[in-house]
Scaffold this active site. Structure first.
Site, PDB file in Angstrom:
ATOM      1  CD  GLU A   1       8.743  52.023  39.162  1.00  0.00           C
ATOM      2  OE1 GLU A   1       8.690  53.087  39.826  1.00  0.00           O
ATOM      3  OE2 GLU A   1       7.737  51.455  38.679  1.00  0.00           O
TER       4      GLU A   1
ATOM      5  CG  ASP B   1       6.715  40.911  32.076  1.00  0.00           C
ATOM      6  OD1 ASP B   1       5.632  41.508  32.244  1.00  0.00           O
ATOM      7  OD2 ASP B   1       7.580  41.298  31.269  1.00  0.00           O
TER       8      ASP B   1
HETATM    9  C1  LIG Z   1       3.551  43.160  34.452  1.00  0.00           C
HETATM   10  S1  LIG Z   1       4.261  44.654  33.908  1.00  0.00           S
HETATM   11  C2  LIG Z   1       4.140  45.697  35.364  1.00  0.00           C
HETATM   12  C3  LIG Z   1       4.322  47.158  35.053  1.00  0.00           C
HETATM   13  C4  LIG Z   1       4.266  48.116  36.247  1.00  0.00           C
HETATM   14  N1  LIG Z   1       5.399  47.936  37.131  1.00  0.00           N
HETATM   15  C5  LIG Z   1       2.966  47.982  37.009  1.00  0.00           C
HETATM   16  O1  LIG Z   1       3.007  47.496  38.161  1.00  0.00           O
HETATM   17  O2  LIG Z   1       1.915  48.345  36.462  1.00  0.00           O
HETATM   18  C6  LIG Z   1       6.007  44.280  33.877  1.00  0.00           C
HETATM   19  C7  LIG Z   1       6.827  45.299  33.108  1.00  0.00           C
HETATM   20  O3  LIG Z   1       8.206  44.985  33.214  1.00  0.00           O
HETATM   21  C8  LIG Z   1       8.822  45.314  31.989  1.00  0.00           C
HETATM   22  N2  LIG Z   1      10.082  44.543  31.887  1.00  0.00           N
HETATM   23  C9  LIG Z   1      10.222  43.220  31.667  1.00  0.00           C
HETATM   24  N3  LIG Z   1      11.519  42.888  31.626  1.00  0.00           N
HETATM   25  C10 LIG Z   1      12.226  44.033  31.820  1.00  0.00           C
HETATM   26  C11 LIG Z   1      13.603  44.343  31.850  1.00  0.00           C
HETATM   27  N4  LIG Z   1      14.523  43.400  31.643  1.00  0.00           N
HETATM   28  N5  LIG Z   1      13.965  45.612  32.059  1.00  0.00           N
HETATM   29  C12 LIG Z   1      13.036  46.583  32.251  1.00  0.00           C
HETATM   30  N6  LIG Z   1      11.705  46.347  32.225  1.00  0.00           N
HETATM   31  C13 LIG Z   1      11.312  45.082  32.004  1.00  0.00           C
HETATM   32  C14 LIG Z   1       7.788  44.920  30.948  1.00  0.00           C
HETATM   33  O4  LIG Z   1       7.997  45.556  29.697  1.00  0.00           O
HETATM   34  C15 LIG Z   1       6.496  45.339  31.619  1.00  0.00           C
HETATM   35  O5  LIG Z   1       6.112  46.659  31.282  1.00  0.00           O
END
Ligand SMILES: C[S@@+](CC[C@H](N)C(=O)[O-])C[C@H]1O[C@@H](n2cnc3c(N)ncnc32)[C@H](O)[C@@H]1O
Length: 234
Positions: free
Chosen positions: A65, A139
């Site tokens: 994930e 994001d």
């Molecule tokens: C909008 S949030 C959604 C979090 C969760 N999946 C949810 O649905 O509640 C997007 C998440 O992706 C993470 N993220 C962004 N770029 C990433 C990367 N390159 N690798 C891992 N996580 C990443 C961010 O830190 C953030 O916590």
């Protein structure tokens, strides 16, 4: 790969939020190292690469994930599927701390945590080692000039395609129509087939879905989830 060969990467998201609670600091200090798949500090141990997932999960199928946020979906899948191993990647340390609290309460053992960028983890995963991957509410980067920061770009999707097994499933959830557009353009280009046959296939959540924090916020704000399912081509 040595440290000098490691590609330079910008990460544009948040790494830290509000101050961690005392209990969360304790989870990070006490639990994180044992849950790490070995991707942290791999520069010092290049002879141990790629990661030995059989050693980590005893030969089980491995799921991934990306960006697990507060970890509710990750823990849910680990609990519901004790026969698999699942790795979560998340650079936002407050999210990692929340996940660690949930892991303690759920006592799941088939879970590993990479507290960093998924690209660094994918660098050290063996080819064709992941049988299911989740990208849930990545994001959105709404401004056009930021679209190249999105996860659904070749910089992220090519390594993802490399680590996924032929026939493996990739789930993408998003509430942003333009993110759907870019996903449907870029993911097939990276070697995946979109499995939808009818609108219900992207309008209705997966049978084993648990709504995430971000989805709850999107729903409160009147946005519509899209559930996209892809399969890695052979
Ligand atoms: C909008 S949030 C959604 C979090 C969760 N999946 C949810 O649905 O509640 C997007 C998440 O992706 C993470 N993220 C962004 N770029 C990433 C990367 N390159 N690798 C891992 N996580 C990443 C961010 O830190 C953030 O916590």
């Amino acid at each position: 790969m040595t440290q000098t060969q490691r590609p330079h990467r910008n990460f544009y998201g948040r790494l830290k939020g509000k101050a961690l609670k005392k209990s969360q600091k304790a989870y990070l200090d006490e639990d994180l190292a044992a849950l790490s798949p070995g991707a942290v500090g791999w520069e010092e141990n290049p002879e141990r690469l790629p990661l030995d997932l059989d050693a980590l999960f005893g030969g089980r199928d491995v799921w991934l994930e990306v960006g697990f946020g507060g970890g509710e979906h990750l823990v849910h899948q680990a609990q519901a599927n004790p026969e698999i191993g699942i790795i979560g990647a998340e650079p936002y340390i407050n999210g990692v701390a929340m996940l660690l609290g949930k892991i303690r309460r759920a006592s799941v053992t088939n879970l590993a945590v990479h507290p960093g960028d998924a690209r660094d983890l994918m660098d050290v995963l063996p080819a064709a080692s992941i049988s299911k991957a989740f990208l849930l509410y990545p994001d959105p980067w709404p401004k056009a000039r930021h679209h190249r920061r999105r996860f659904v770009t070749p910089e992220h999707l090519e390594p993802l395609a490399r680590v996924m097994k032929p026939g493996a499933i990739l789930r993408v959830a998003t509430d942003i129509p333009d993110y759907v557009r870019q996903t449907l353009e870029e993911v097939p280009r990276a070697g995946f087939e979109w499995l939808a046959e009818a609108p219900r296939d992207w309008r209705v959540a997966w049978d084993d879905w648990i709504s995430t924090r971000y989805e709850q916020k999107a729903l409160r704000e009147g946005r519509v989830p899209h559930y996209l399912t892809f399969q890695r081509r052979a």
